[in-house]
Motif scaffolding. Structure first.
Motif, PDB file in Angstrom:
ATOM      1  N   GLU A   1      11.556  -4.870   6.849  1.00 26.74           N
ATOM      2  CA  GLU A   1      11.499  -3.631   7.644  1.00 26.74           C
ATOM      3  C   GLU A   1      11.896  -2.416   6.803  1.00 26.74           C
ATOM      4  N   ARG A   2      12.924  -2.579   5.974  1.00 26.03           N
ATOM      5  CA  ARG A   2      13.387  -1.435   5.179  1.00 26.03           C
ATOM      6  C   ARG A   2      12.338  -1.001   4.159  1.00 26.03           C
ATOM      7  N   VAL A   3      11.590  -1.972   3.624  1.00 24.91           N
ATOM      8  CA  VAL A   3      10.523  -1.635   2.671  1.00 24.91           C
ATOM      9  C   VAL A   3       9.438  -0.820   3.374  1.00 24.91           C
ATOM     10  N   LEU A   4       9.101  -1.243   4.587  1.00 25.86           N
ATOM     11  CA  LEU A   4       8.055  -0.542   5.335  1.00 25.86           C
ATOM     12  C   LEU A   4       8.504   0.856   5.766  1.00 25.86           C
ATOM     13  N   GLN A   5       9.803   1.045   5.962  1.00 30.07           N
ATOM     14  CA  GLN A   5      10.294   2.374   6.363  1.00 30.07           C
ATOM     15  C   GLN A   5       9.943   3.433   5.320  1.00 30.07           C
ATOM     16  N   ASP A   6       9.888   3.021   4.055  1.00 32.74           N
ATOM     17  CA  ASP A   6       9.519   3.976   2.989  1.00 32.74           C
ATOM     18  C   ASP A   6       8.035   4.307   3.006  1.00 32.74           C
ATOM     19  N   LEU A   7       7.255   3.523   3.767  1.00 33.58           N
ATOM     20  CA  LEU A   7       5.798   3.729   3.801  1.00 33.58           C
ATOM     21  C   LEU A   7       5.323   4.368   5.108  1.00 33.58           C
ATOM     22  N   VAL A   8       6.271   4.881   5.899  1.00 38.31           N
ATOM     23  CA  VAL A   8       5.897   5.453   7.204  1.00 38.31           C
ATOM     24  C   VAL A   8       4.867   6.565   7.055  1.00 38.31           C
ATOM     25  N   MET A   9       5.050   7.426   6.043  1.00 33.21           N
ATOM     26  CA  MET A   9       4.121   8.539   5.873  1.00 33.21           C
ATOM     27  C   MET A   9       2.716   8.038   5.514  1.00 33.21           C
ATOM     28  N   ASP A  10       2.652   6.949   4.753  1.00 37.08           N
ATOM     29  CA  ASP A  10       1.347   6.363   4.432  1.00 37.08           C
ATOM     30  C   ASP A  10       0.711   5.758   5.684  1.00 37.08           C
ATOM     31  N   ILE A  11       1.541   5.116   6.496  1.00 39.87           N
ATOM     32  CA  ILE A  11       1.025   4.521   7.743  1.00 39.87           C
ATOM     33  C   ILE A  11       0.447   5.604   8.655  1.00 39.87           C
TER      34      ILE A  11
ATOM     35  N   SER B   1       5.928 -14.559  -1.960  1.00 39.43           N
ATOM     36  CA  SER B   1       7.099 -13.824  -2.468  1.00 39.43           C
ATOM     37  C   SER B   1       7.648 -12.896  -1.391  1.00 39.43           C
ATOM     38  N   SER B   2       8.990 -12.832  -1.327  1.00 38.92           N
ATOM     39  CA  SER B   2       9.618 -11.903  -0.376  1.00 38.92           C
ATOM     40  C   SER B   2      10.318 -10.769  -1.123  1.00 38.92           C
ATOM     41  N   ALA B   3       9.995 -10.606  -2.404  1.00 37.38           N
ATOM     42  CA  ALA B   3      10.584  -9.512  -3.189  1.00 37.38           C
ATOM     43  C   ALA B   3      10.091  -8.175  -2.644  1.00 37.38           C
ATOM     44  N   PRO B   4      10.958  -7.148  -2.620  1.00 41.53           N
ATOM     45  CA  PRO B   4      10.542  -5.836  -2.078  1.00 41.53           C
ATOM     46  C   PRO B   4       9.291  -5.269  -2.743  1.00 41.53           C
ATOM     47  N   THR B   5       9.140  -5.478  -4.074  1.00 38.45           N
ATOM     48  CA  THR B   5       7.947  -4.951  -4.754  1.00 38.45           C
ATOM     49  C   THR B   5       6.677  -5.624  -4.248  1.00 38.45           C
ATOM     50  N   ALA B   6       6.776  -6.935  -3.964  1.00 36.33           N
ATOM     51  CA  ALA B   6       5.605  -7.670  -3.452  1.00 36.33           C
ATOM     52  C   ALA B   6       5.255  -7.207  -2.047  1.00 36.33           C
ATOM     53  N   ILE B   7       6.273  -7.048  -1.213  1.00 37.22           N
ATOM     54  CA  ILE B   7       6.031  -6.613   0.171  1.00 37.22           C
ATOM     55  C   ILE B   7       5.437  -5.207   0.189  1.00 37.22           C
ATOM     56  N   LYS B   8       5.972  -4.339  -0.704  1.00 38.12           N
ATOM     57  CA  LYS B   8       5.465  -2.962  -0.753  1.00 38.12           C
ATOM     58  C   LYS B   8       4.012  -2.936  -1.216  1.00 38.12           C
ATOM     59  N   ALA B   9       3.698  -3.749  -2.221  1.00 42.03           N
ATOM     60  CA  ALA B   9       2.319  -3.787  -2.730  1.00 42.03           C
ATOM     61  C   ALA B   9       1.358  -4.310  -1.662  1.00 42.03           C
ATOM     62  N   ALA B  10       1.771  -5.356  -0.944  1.00 43.04           N
ATOM     63  CA  ALA B  10       0.919  -5.917   0.115  1.00 43.04           C
ATOM     64  C   ALA B  10       0.727  -4.914   1.247  1.00 43.04           C
ATOM     65  N   ALA B  11       1.831  -4.260   1.658  1.00 40.85           N
ATOM     66  CA  ALA B  11       1.749  -3.280   2.756  1.00 40.85           C
ATOM     67  C   ALA B  11       0.864  -2.101   2.360  1.00 40.85           C
ATOM     68  N   GLN B  12       0.991  -1.647   1.099  1.00 41.46           N
ATOM     69  CA  GLN B  12       0.160  -0.535   0.628  1.00 41.46           C
ATOM     70  C   GLN B  12      -1.315  -0.925   0.633  1.00 41.46           C
ATOM     71  N   CYS B  13      -1.575  -2.183   0.270  1.00 40.22           N
ATOM     72  CA  CYS B  13      -2.952  -2.699   0.284  1.00 40.22           C
ATOM     73  C   CYS B  13      -3.501  -2.717   1.713  1.00 40.22           C
ATOM     74  N   TYR B  14      -2.678  -3.182   2.659  1.00 39.10           N
ATOM     75  CA  TYR B  14      -3.090  -3.204   4.074  1.00 39.10           C
ATOM     76  C   TYR B  14      -3.416  -1.791   4.563  1.00 39.10           C
ATOM     77  N   ILE B  15      -2.559  -0.829   4.209  1.00 35.34           N
ATOM     78  CA  ILE B  15      -2.760   0.559   4.673  1.00 35.34           C
ATOM     79  C   ILE B  15      -4.068   1.120   4.110  1.00 35.34           C
ATOM     80  N   ASP B  16      -4.334   0.857   2.826  1.00 40.34           N
ATOM     81  CA  ASP B  16      -5.590   1.324   2.208  1.00 40.34           C
ATOM     82  C   ASP B  16      -6.800   0.708   2.913  1.00 40.34           C
ATOM     83  N   LEU B  17      -6.677  -0.581   3.261  1.00 42.60           N
ATOM     84  CA  LEU B  17      -7.777  -1.249   3.974  1.00 42.60           C
ATOM     85  C   LEU B  17      -8.049  -0.580   5.310  1.00 42.60           C
ATOM     86  N   ILE B  18      -6.974  -0.279   6.045  1.00 44.35           N
ATOM     87  CA  ILE B  18      -7.142   0.339   7.376  1.00 44.35           C
ATOM     88  C   ILE B  18      -7.843   1.682   7.252  1.00 44.35           C
TER      89      ILE B  18
END
Length: 913
Positions: free
Chosen positions: A315-325, A272-289
């Motif tokens: 890229e725009r979805v990840l921009q909202d997660l910069v503080m988490d990164i 899925s390329s839906a923003p909610t899916a990308i955000k959930a996957a990216a958040q999961c990656y950040i938690d793993l790190i």
């Protein structure tokens, strides 16, 4: 089956100091020996059969005297023996003795010990004779109901292998395993059963998953991983199934297993390329790190985030997660921090830059409070550079950043202070509204600067940008404070004479004749003694630099004094004040000249510095408008040109990067509608699981198929000659973690070769039945092309200079080429070595008869390679004269320096087409 078609499982080398045992002695040991003797005899039999010996006479002996034994070691060895021993006659019929073996294994499948049952089931997976397996099927089925999970999971494996090879022996295997799976409680058994259903009957596997999809989170991690793989494969082959299973993948993102979370996130992104899916996957990656302690895992998962960022829609979805990164910065590893800061910098936008700068400022302040460590210094540099980049891209942030960073000008780590100084220099030139603030902060920290290099830069900035009368006076005050009492020579001699203790030995230096500014001779003798360390610490900083013999800072000071004096003359109308200020500046220069020519400093002043200070004295004595323009206008214009060129280059490189990332769609490209696409057409997308498996195995077939020149045939190295008794050739695989050799060995003799041992330099073997010594074939050297493992890379000028100073291996290559153009030669070297030119194109443009360029590359093993190309065109030899010069290579390891030098030597001359 002929002897040539027999499967070769493994080769075991027999030690040469032992005599090969005879068949009779082995038979005797197997019949009459104790358990230990039988074990050793059985091992020897196995080795001999693996090395090609035929021992048919021992088969019945082993069945009669060894097979009934209950010793676990012997039972394990027998499993290996029955795997490798020939089981058929030359015409392909099963040996009659195998019926006895089959009966023995039927008993082992009903043995009360679970280890014997389980290991027997594993052995049955390797049997390729249906006649042997058929009588055992009821016992294998019964093992599915054994009390121990070890037996049950191996029974599933045995049933799966038999079903795959001989479906007629157990046609109802999928149904049997499905029923077993529904009632099974053990995680490993369920995993094996589910894996079998995936490959044997995918529909049954999906039916089972549908019944328990809400309980997936409660399953064990090994079963969850298999479920993720199934969902990916199903959705990959049939996209209409995505809606049915994507919720399950979302749930698995919350799994307690890091491996499951990682695979689920990767699968979610591909499905899925839906923003909610990308955000959930990216958040999961950040938690793993953040939660994983292994730095390698952190780097791998960070790479996944970087890959997500490369997609413009994500890229725009990840921009909202910069503080988490940025939470990843809590990791102490420098490489992880470096990659995190780079990712955050790539994602920064006007929406999140303010929060980013706040976090980075806190991190910078933290580095000042921890104990000094090499990584702390490097981390501080990374933070400074990141803040620098943010301030250049978002000028509104500079006012918040500069006061914090300028505190670090007095840092003991020169590299970090140099980065701050470079940032301040660029900011003060670009942002007119910040000049007053920067000058004010610079005057505050000026007296605390410890490094002479930073001191020189700070002097230049103050001299260039102090524009008010008050600031100019403050600069002069700071310089006087930093220089101490003047005249320096007299005050130093008085200090030495007044503070020397009676017991200290005073040496009078040799009498020197000096020429004064007036042209007369003066005689001077200098007192020298062991100066106390405390007194050296008490010295003002600038005075300390000068007494240490660093007079380059004096030349810089002279330029600064000249600039501010000329500016003061323009600002102040009163002649008396003008003359007083100019005279004070000239006095400081004169006293420094006097010090430089005395014997007090550790090193005398250089002629260049004398010329510079003398020139500044002459300029101040004349105060001509031309010199005023040169000192106060031309210098700043030069800096402005340099910064503009640098900015233009950065924009150009960013444009190239964005062009690479933009997906270009042609007007006449066909439009793909998912609903109208046939199932077989959907398979054109690459299977991510298959790709990751190929990458892990170092398989590069996909790349080689696309590039015929990179085919395997071009990379085969011949190790022996065609006339040698044994022919060998090798293909070299270079992976990120190791180098693998695929070696083809061909026996060109009519004899059977035994104990064939392949080493990097030799191939040693015995001829079967020959009494002579071992035979040896010397192999050719294997040359691994450096282009297979070296890649272009980038670094800053400061990093390049630092590595150049640190690397101890240097290889100097003399240019010997038929290329007559300087730029053509440079491009040829870049193409031949896979290196990147760090010198900007503008610096290389034009034609002046010579060229200097810095090159940089990094190997896939993480080694750095630097090169400096210094070439010229000997014009006196005519227009057709080839390029001459040298290429100096530096690397941390000798091998890299030599390999790169050899590659340049081999490819210097351009082949005529």
């Amino acid at each position: 089956m002929t002897a040539a078609e027999n499967v070769c499982y493994t080769l075991i080398n027999v030690p040469m100091d032992s005599e090969p045992p005879s068949e009779m002695s082995l038979k005797n040991d197997l019949e009459k020996g104790d358990v230990k003797s039988k074990t050793e005899a059985l091992k020897k039999v196995i080795i001999m059969i693996l090395n090609g010996e035929k021992l048919p006479g021992l088969l019945m002996t082993i069945i009669r005297f060894v097979l009934p034994l209950q010793d676990h070691t012997i039972k394990k060895l027998l499993l290996v023996f029955w795997e490798i021993v020939p089981k058929t006659t030359p015409d392909g019929r099963l040996l009659h003795e195998m019926i006895l073996v089959c009966d023995a294994y039927r008993k082992d499948l009903q043995h009360p010990n679970e280890f014997i049952r389980g290991s027997t089931l594993r052995f049955l997976c390797k049997l390729k004779e249906a006649e042997l397996l058929e009588p055992l099927m009821p016992a294998i089925r019964a093992c599915l109901e054994h009390r121990h999970s070890y037996v049950r999971r191996n029974a599933v494996l045995a049933i799966y292998t038999i079903y795959r090879n001989f479906e007629h022996l157990i046609p109802d295997a999928p149904e049997l395993i499905h029923d077993f799976l529904v009632n099974e409680k053990d995680a490993s058994c369920k995993r094996n059963a589910f894996m079998m259903l995936i490959h044997a009957d995918q529909d049954r596997a999906l039916d089972y998953l549908s019944t328990c999809i809400d309980q997936v989170q409660t399953f064990g991690d090994i079963l969850q991983l298999v479920i993720v793989e199934l969902i990916y494969k199903v959705c990959h082959a049939n996209p209409s199934e995505r809606a049915r299973f994507i919720r399950c993948i979302y749930n698995l993102l919350q799994s307690s297993s890091p491996a499951v979370k990682y695979e689920a996130a990767g699968t979610l992104v591909t499905l899925s390329s839906a923003p909610t899916a990308i955000k959930a996957a990216a958040q999961c990656y950040i938690d793993l790190i953040i939660k994983e302690s292994d730095n390698n895992v952190k780097l791998i998962v960070l790479d996944r985030l970087v890959e997500l960022k490369e997609h413009p829609a994500h890229e725009r979805v990840l921009q909202d997660l910069v503080m988490d990164i940025l939470r990843v910065l809590s990791t102490p590893d420098l490489e992880v921090r470096k990659k995190t800061l780079q990712l955050a910098l790539d994602l920064v936008s006007s929406r999140n830059v303010e929060e980013l700068v706040i976090v980075l400022k806190k991190e910078v302040i933290k580095t000042n409070n921890v104990s000094e460590h090499e990584d702390t210094d490097k981390y501080r540099q990374l933070l400074v550079r990141t803040l620098h980049s943010c301030s250049v891209r978002f000028p509104d942030m500079a006012a918040n950043v500069i006061p914090v960073l300028m505190e670090f000008l007095s840092d003991s780590n020169e590299a970090a202070a140099a980065d701050v100084l470079e940032f301040v220099r660029e900011a003060i030139q670009r942002f007119d509204n910040l000049r007053m603030l920067i000058v004010e902060k610079m005057l505050e920290v000026f007296h605390a600067i410890k490094s002479v290099k930073i001191y020189r830069g700070a002097l230049w900035i103050l001299g260039e940008y102090c524009s008010t009368k008050e600031d100019i006076q403050s600069v002069m005050t700071e310089v006087r404070r930093s220089l101490g009492e003047i005249p320096i020579v007299e005050s130093e001699i008085k200090k030495e004479a007044g503070e020397l203790k009676p017991e200290e030995e005073i040496n009078v230096g040799p009498v020197q004749k000096l020429v004064t500014e007036m042209g007369t001779y003066a005689t001077q003798s200098a007192l020298s003694s062991s100066r106390p360390t405390k007194k050296e610490e008490d010295r003002p900083p600038l005075r300390g630099f000068l007494l240490d013999g660093d007079f380059f800072v004096a030349a810089s000071l002279a330029t600064t004094l000249t600039k501010i004096a000329l500016r003061y003359v323009a600002l102040v109308q009163e002649k008396k004040k003008q003359n007083s200020f100019v005279a004070e500046a000239m006095l400081l220069m004169a006293t420094i000249l006097h010090l430089g020519k005395s014997s007090l400093p550790k090193k005398p002043i250089t002629d260049d510095d004398v010329d510079r200070i003398s020139l500044c004295l002459k300029v101040l004595s004349e105060c001509s408008p031309l010199m005023n323009d040169i000192f106060n206008k031309e210098c700043r214009q030069s800096l402005s040109h340099m910064l503009s060129a640098k900015l233009e280059e950065e924009k150009l490189s960013q444009k190239k990067e964005s062009e690479k990332r933009n997906v270009t769609v042609q007007p006449d490209d066909p439009i793909s509608f998912m609903q109208l696409t046939a199932k077989n057409e959907m398979n054109c997308k690459e299977d991510q699981f298959q790709l990751s498996l190929l990458a892990a195995m170092g398989n590069t077939q996909r790349k080689e198929a696309a590039d015929p020149l990179a085919s395997k045939l071009n990379k085969v190295t011949q190790l022996t000659g065609f006339s040698d008794p044994v022919y060998a050739e090798a293909y070299v695989h270079v992976n990120q973690y190791d180098i693998v050799l695929d070696v083809l060995v061909v026996n060109q003799t009519s004899d059977t070769l035994q104990n064939c041992t392949l080493e990097l330099a030799t191939l040693v073997y015995d001829v079967s039945g020959a009494a002579s010594d071992r035979n040896c074939v010397v192999l050719s050297d294997i040359h691994i092309d450096i282009m297979d493992y070296i890649q272009p890379a980038t670094c800053t000028d400061a990093e390049f200079r630092q590595m150049w100073a640190e690397f101890e291996w240097e290889n100097k290559v003399t240019v010997n080429t038929n290329i007559i153009d300087l730029n053509d030669y440079l491009q040829h070297i870049l193409k031949s070595t896979n290196m990147k030119c760090l010198t900007p194109e503008k610096a290389l443009s034009g034609y002046c008869g010579f060229m200097a360029a810095n090159l940089y590359a990094r190997s896939i093993f993480g080694e750095d390679a630097l090169a400096n190309v210094s070439i010229e065109k000997p014009i006196q030899q005519g227009p057709e004269a080839p390029v001459t010069g040298h290429i100096r290579i530096r690397a941390k390891s000798q091998g890299m320096a030599l390999s790169l030098g050899d590659k340049i030597n081999l490819s210097q001359k351009k082949n005529s087409i």
